[in-house]
Scaffold this active site. Sequence first.
Site, short mmCIF file in Angstrom:
data_model
loop_
_atom_site.label_atom_id
_atom_site.label_comp_id
_atom_site.label_asym_id
_atom_site.label_seq_id
_atom_site.Cartn_x
_atom_site.Cartn_y
_atom_site.Cartn_z
N HIS A 256 -14.13 0.70 1.19
CA HIS A 256 -13.50 0.21 2.08
C HIS A 256 -12.09 1.00 2.10
CE1 HIS A 256 -11.95 -3.33 4.59
NE2 HIS A 256 -10.72 -3.17 3.75
N GLU A 257 -11.16 0.83 1.00
CA GLU A 257 -10.08 1.63 0.84
C GLU A 257 -10.14 2.81 1.13
OE1 GLU A 257 -7.82 -0.65 0.53
OE2 GLU A 257 -8.83 -2.26 0.06
N HIS A 260 -9.32 3.16 4.64
CA HIS A 260 -7.85 3.17 4.91
C HIS A 260 -7.30 4.45 4.76
CE1 HIS A 260 -7.53 -1.10 5.90
NE2 HIS A 260 -7.99 -1.35 4.93
N GLU A 295 -7.87 -1.45 9.80
CA GLU A 295 -9.12 -2.35 9.37
C GLU A 295 -10.34 -1.68 9.85
OE1 GLU A 295 -8.18 -3.80 6.83
OE2 GLU A 295 -10.18 -5.09 6.57
ZN ZN Z 1 -8.60 -3.39 4.43
#
Ligand code: ZN
Length: 514
Positions: A256-257, A260, A295
């Site tokens: 997830h990170e 980003h 996101e």
């Molecule tokens: Zn996030």
Amino acid sequence: MNEFQQRSAELNDLLCVMNILTWDARTQMPGGGSTARAQQLATLSALARERLTDPAFEAAARAAQQEAADDLQGRAAAQALDAVGAMRRVPEELTRELTLLKSEAQDAWATAKANNDFGAFAPALTRMVELNRQLADALGYEDHPYDALLNTYEPGLTVKTLLPLFERLRAHHLPLLRAIQAKQEPRTDFLTRFYPADAQKAFSLAAARRFGYDTGRGRLDQSAHPFEISFTRQDVRITTRFQEHFLPGALFGTLHETGHAMYEQGVDPAISRTVLTSDLLGLYAVGGASYGTHESQSRLWENRIGRSAAYWKLHYPELQAAFPEPLGDVDEQSFVRAVNRVATSLIRVEADELTYDLHIMLRVDLEMRLISGELSVQDLPAAWNARIREDLGLEVPDDAHGVLQDIHWSAGMFGSFPTYTIGNVMASQFFEAARQAIPELHAQLGRGEYAPLLGWLTENVYRHGRAYTPHELLVRTTGEGLNPQPYLDYLTEKYTGLYGLERQEHPAAHKENA
Ligand code: ZN
């Protein structure tokens, strides 16, 4: 133009330094440093504000707008002027009061949550709602005060667009959830066996690099709450929390990170240290177009790729080799089912991909009504519990597992919750656009070749930084604005396969594209 660029670069430097202090506070700083660190950040943020509202900066931005040689320069100047205008509209007294209240309210919230005592948080929350309403009035809006707050996270998005979109998601998610609940639960016992932290870190970092995270311009550390933060595209850091008795946390948290981080690393070097990598109103150095757009990229890499059957078909043997004991008796299919399990939960951060949106929609509905004055803080816990019962069929045993679970409201972040679900919707739109642009995409992903997808996303999304609004980015890449259909199709197809649902068990699947 030169003066505008020089002043913009210095502003971005200040914001990046604030980010470094924040990163340090969350990963390295001993507890004793917290008061001094808060003072340092307050000083720097006052400095940044001063420089932003300096008449000389505005004059330089106006001149730059006249001289702009290209669209990007013009956009940077216009965004600077917008931010200056918005900051001037907010009375200094209100900003000061909000800053003080945020630290007070967070303390009150932490105590209230620990003691399961909503009453201890209610006065601070009531004041926070009042001040946010004043902030909305100062910033200005056309239809709904919530729009003004929402726009600080998601430029251009309004309640008018958001509510019908949410209605469609709810009408899709609830029947799909009921259909899934009628089926047998997959086994997940092996996910809580012992997974040594060192091996987790090695596997997660390798997976992040495989996606294309450049560790020559980044690093992975540990923190209580995982996050990504950047100090220009040349230094983009991520953190993970390793739990030795819960594998998915760090594994998918890192992916997830990483999403980003790749967004930030993909910003065009030409717009580094400019307004187009600075959130001037939020006083935060960031290259992404909005919270929701950001996101969309974390969720695209985590969910659309990282949780897919194709990903694990290729990489499960490596995972099994990294954790021979806990996964020795677990086959690939069981693993994929386990990490995609749908299960209702009281807690948002523990929710699966499907029920997560229901948690978000509940919060957005309540915070909109708080801001408009339709709902009082006193009635908030009961409204929360009723909605959890209605959507998830669960009884909230106490406020710590209900209305007190999130830090957001105590931090004054009204308007930020929608961006999580907007991110899900946008992720599928971008992924579909990539699939149409790259006919080989499916085969490439099956071979573990992530560079073509990353390249497409960099070219169409990442390199632009904050030059375009989320809506403009979507229109440029997909030909239309927010459209939940690709996301709904993805969820339907995914869970139909995983849970062996009948096609007619989820009517929304055949809905016309709108
Ligand atoms: Zn996030």
